[in-house]
Design a protein around this motif. Structure first.
Motif, mmCIF file in Angstrom:
data_model
loop_
_atom_site.group_PDB
_atom_site.id
_atom_site.type_symbol
_atom_site.label_atom_id
_atom_site.label_comp_id
_atom_site.label_asym_id
_atom_site.label_seq_id
_atom_site.Cartn_x
_atom_site.Cartn_y
_atom_site.Cartn_z
ATOM 1 N N LEU A 167 0.860 -1.179 0.000
ATOM 2 C CA LEU A 167 0.000 0.000 0.000
ATOM 3 C C LEU A 167 0.902 1.238 0.000
ATOM 4 C CD1 LEU A 167 -2.857 -0.974 2.480
ATOM 5 C CD2 LEU A 167 -2.855 -0.995 -0.014
ATOM 6 N N PRO A 168 0.516 2.273 -0.768
ATOM 7 C CA PRO A 168 1.370 3.461 -0.882
ATOM 8 C C PRO A 168 1.744 4.063 0.462
ATOM 9 C CG PRO A 168 -0.427 3.572 -2.453
ATOM 10 C CD PRO A 168 -0.678 2.356 -1.601
ATOM 11 N N GLU A 169 0.804 4.058 1.429
ATOM 12 C CA GLU A 169 1.116 4.711 2.711
ATOM 13 C C GLU A 169 2.218 3.976 3.477
ATOM 14 O OE1 GLU A 169 -1.821 3.565 1.663
ATOM 15 O OE2 GLU A 169 -3.083 2.781 3.294
ATOM 16 N N VAL A 170 2.333 2.666 3.268
ATOM 17 C CA VAL A 170 3.423 1.921 3.920
ATOM 18 C C VAL A 170 4.731 2.183 3.173
ATOM 19 C CG1 VAL A 170 4.272 -0.365 4.597
ATOM 20 C CG2 VAL A 170 1.813 0.131 4.713
ATOM 21 N N ARG A 171 4.656 2.083 1.838
ATOM 22 C CA ARG A 171 5.860 2.328 1.023
ATOM 23 C C ARG A 171 6.420 3.725 1.309
ATOM 24 N NH1 ARG A 171 3.859 2.693 -4.168
ATOM 25 N NH2 ARG A 171 4.224 4.930 -4.030
ATOM 26 N N GLN A 172 5.508 4.696 1.431
ATOM 27 C CA GLN A 172 5.958 6.087 1.605
ATOM 28 C C GLN A 172 6.667 6.330 2.938
ATOM 29 O OE1 GLN A 172 2.268 8.074 0.718
ATOM 30 N NE2 GLN A 172 2.459 7.586 -1.469
ATOM 31 N N VAL A 173 6.329 5.528 3.959
ATOM 32 C CA VAL A 173 7.046 5.684 5.235
ATOM 33 C C VAL A 173 8.524 5.383 5.013
ATOM 34 C CG1 VAL A 173 7.352 4.798 7.575
ATOM 35 C CG2 VAL A 173 5.046 5.144 6.683
ATOM 36 N N ILE A 174 8.814 4.275 4.322
ATOM 37 C CA ILE A 174 10.222 3.912 4.082
ATOM 38 C C ILE A 174 10.861 4.919 3.128
ATOM 39 C CG2 ILE A 174 11.804 2.134 3.247
ATOM 40 C CD1 ILE A 174 9.776 0.039 4.103
ATOM 41 N N GLU A 175 10.114 5.306 2.093
ATOM 42 C CA GLU A 175 10.680 6.251 1.116
ATOM 43 C C GLU A 175 11.020 7.595 1.750
ATOM 44 O OE1 GLU A 175 8.763 4.653 -3.069
ATOM 45 O OE2 GLU A 175 7.678 6.170 -1.947
ATOM 46 N N SER A 176 10.322 7.920 2.847
ATOM 47 C CA SER A 176 10.584 9.218 3.491
ATOM 48 C C SER A 176 11.786 9.145 4.425
ATOM 49 C CB SER A 176 9.349 9.671 4.283
ATOM 50 O OG SER A 176 9.181 8.858 5.438
ATOM 51 N N MET A 177 12.364 7.936 4.563
ATOM 52 C CA MET A 177 13.462 7.764 5.515
ATOM 53 C C MET A 177 14.793 7.543 4.795
ATOM 54 S SD MET A 177 11.568 5.492 8.411
ATOM 55 C CE MET A 177 12.976 5.493 9.509
ATOM 56 N N THR A 178 15.872 7.899 5.491
ATOM 57 C CA THR A 178 17.216 7.712 4.948
ATOM 58 C C THR A 178 17.889 6.557 5.694
ATOM 59 O OG1 THR A 178 18.177 9.148 6.623
ATOM 60 C CG2 THR A 178 17.433 10.201 4.577
ATOM 61 N N ALA A 179 19.059 6.172 5.193
ATOM 62 C CA ALA A 179 19.840 5.134 5.884
ATOM 63 C C ALA A 179 20.109 5.565 7.329
ATOM 64 C CB ALA A 179 21.148 4.894 5.138
ATOM 65 N N GLU A 180 20.407 6.851 7.528
ATOM 66 C CA GLU A 180 20.710 7.350 8.883
ATOM 67 C C GLU A 180 19.491 7.205 9.803
ATOM 68 O OE1 GLU A 180 21.556 9.059 6.038
ATOM 69 O OE2 GLU A 180 23.607 8.323 6.280
ATOM 70 N N ASN A 181 18.306 7.431 9.264
ATOM 71 C CA ASN A 181 17.090 7.303 10.085
ATOM 72 C C ASN A 181 16.939 5.886 10.634
ATOM 73 O OD1 ASN A 181 15.205 9.374 7.781
ATOM 74 N ND2 ASN A 181 16.280 9.990 9.630
ATOM 75 N N PHE A 182 17.499 4.901 9.907
ATOM 76 C CA PHE A 182 17.355 3.500 10.319
ATOM 77 C C PHE A 182 18.530 3.014 11.183
ATOM 78 C CE2 PHE A 182 14.332 3.101 6.710
ATOM 79 C CZ PHE A 182 13.313 2.417 7.359
ATOM 80 N N THR A 183 19.509 3.876 11.407
ATOM 81 C CA THR A 183 20.694 3.447 12.146
ATOM 82 C C THR A 183 20.323 2.855 13.504
ATOM 83 O OG1 THR A 183 21.990 5.154 11.086
ATOM 84 C CG2 THR A 183 22.944 4.189 13.059
ATOM 85 N N VAL A 241 6.148 -7.617 0.004
ATOM 86 C CA VAL A 241 7.278 -7.899 0.898
ATOM 87 C C VAL A 241 8.593 -7.679 0.144
ATOM 88 C CG1 VAL A 241 8.490 -9.768 2.109
ATOM 89 C CG2 VAL A 241 6.021 -9.484 2.405
ATOM 90 N N ASP A 242 8.627 -8.164 -1.103
ATOM 91 C CA ASP A 242 9.857 -8.025 -1.892
ATOM 92 C C ASP A 242 10.141 -6.545 -2.191
ATOM 93 O OD1 ASP A 242 9.860 -10.827 -1.914
ATOM 94 O OD2 ASP A 242 8.576 -10.859 -3.682
ATOM 95 N N VAL A 243 9.077 -5.790 -2.481
ATOM 96 C CA VAL A 243 9.256 -4.356 -2.764
ATOM 97 C C VAL A 243 9.784 -3.635 -1.518
ATOM 98 C CG1 VAL A 243 8.058 -2.208 -3.361
ATOM 99 C CG2 VAL A 243 7.479 -4.331 -4.562
ATOM 100 N N LEU A 244 9.180 -3.936 -0.360
ATOM 101 C CA LEU A 244 9.618 -3.267 0.883
ATOM 102 C C LEU A 244 11.051 -3.676 1.235
ATOM 103 C CD1 LEU A 244 6.333 -3.548 3.020
ATOM 104 C CD2 LEU A 244 7.152 -1.564 1.724
ATOM 105 N N GLU A 245 11.380 -4.963 1.024
ATOM 106 C CA GLU A 245 12.762 -5.393 1.296
ATOM 107 C C GLU A 245 13.743 -4.623 0.411
ATOM 108 O OE1 GLU A 245 12.849 -9.638 0.777
ATOM 109 O OE2 GLU A 245 12.165 -10.031 2.821
ATOM 110 N N GLY A 246 13.344 -4.407 -0.865
ATOM 111 C CA GLY A 246 14.206 -3.667 -1.792
ATOM 112 C C GLY A 246 14.425 -2.235 -1.341
ATOM 113 N N LEU A 247 13.351 -1.596 -0.880
ATOM 114 C CA LEU A 247 13.466 -0.201 -0.407
ATOM 115 C C LEU A 247 14.363 -0.127 0.826
ATOM 116 C CD1 LEU A 247 9.749 0.946 -0.793
ATOM 117 C CD2 LEU A 247 11.711 1.815 -2.091
ATOM 118 N N LEU A 248 14.236 -1.141 1.690
ATOM 119 C CA LEU A 248 15.084 -1.164 2.894
ATOM 120 C C LEU A 248 16.549 -1.406 2.499
ATOM 121 C CD1 LEU A 248 12.723 -3.174 5.263
ATOM 122 C CD2 LEU A 248 13.454 -0.798 5.581
ATOM 123 N N LYS A 249 16.743 -2.319 1.544
ATOM 124 C CA LYS A 249 18.109 -2.623 1.100
ATOM 125 C C LYS A 249 18.785 -1.361 0.564
ATOM 126 C CE LYS A 249 20.604 -5.961 -1.699
ATOM 127 N NZ LYS A 249 20.534 -6.826 -2.870
#
Ligand SMILES: Cc1cc2nc3c(=O)[nH]c(=O)nc-3n(C[C@H](O)[C@H](O)[C@H](O)COP(=O)(O)O)c2cc1C
Length: 153
Positions: free
Chosen positions: A68-84, A105-113
């Motif tokens: 869902l776009p709202e879940v994808r957008q949470v990750i897209e709004s974050m940087t590597a530093e935000n996840f430190t 799941v695969d799309v979200l894993e890719g965004l996290l990667k």
């Protein structure tokens, strides 16, 4: 450990699964907030040590197997530093009759990667959540493994 469970849902199954997940983490001794993804969610991630994303797979702009776009957008709004320093996990709901089962799941894993993040447990993919009572147990079993790793961190 302070955790946040961030979910999106269209017809309610992922909200139900995310609630089971959140309660299981709490029962294992973690401090958990359960939130439906929206543009303010990024700010709530700042003071937690663990983040669990939960999304169904749907068609988005003519492409199936998407979060869902709202879940994808949470990750897209974050940087590597935000996840430190944050431990991340993903739970996906889908239906095997679609070509890209739990493609979200695969799309979200890719965004996290892209942000240097690898989930700390293998992502959960659940087929037709409401089709079997076993699926609630699958969420509980997966969450118990996650909770145990978080407790050791
Ligand atoms: C229009 C539509 C498209 C879907 N596309 C997919 C898909 O590409 N892959 C998949 O695994 N499931 C797909 N599903 C199944 C949903 O992900 C599944 O029913 C999920 O449990 C819905 O979660 P929700 O109730 O939280 O919205 C689709 C369902 C619909 C109605």
């Amino acid at each position: 450990m302070k955790c946040i469970v961030i979910y999106g849902t269209l017809s309610g199954s992922t909200m139900t699964a995310a609630t089971v997940l959140s309660e299981s983490l709490k029962n294992a001794g973690h401090e958990v907030s359960l939130v439906m993804a929206d543009p303010s969610t990024k700010d709530q991630i700042k003071d937690v040590q663990s983040v669990v994303f939960a999304s169904p797979s749907w068609e988005d702009n003519g492409v199936d197997g998407q979060p869902l776009p709202e879940v994808r957008q949470v990750i897209e709004s974050m940087t590597a530093e935000n996840f430190t320093g944050k431990k991340v996990a993903i739970c996906g709901l889908g239906d095997v009759s679609y070509p890209h089962f739990c493609g979200a799941v695969d799309v979200l894993e890719g965004l996290l990667k892209d942000r240097g993040v690898t989930p700390i447990v293998e992502s959960l993919k659940i087929d037709r959540y409401y089709s079997s009572a076993d699926n609630e147990q699958k969420v509980k079993t997966w969450t118990a493994a996650l909770a145990s790793i978080l407790s050791q961190s």
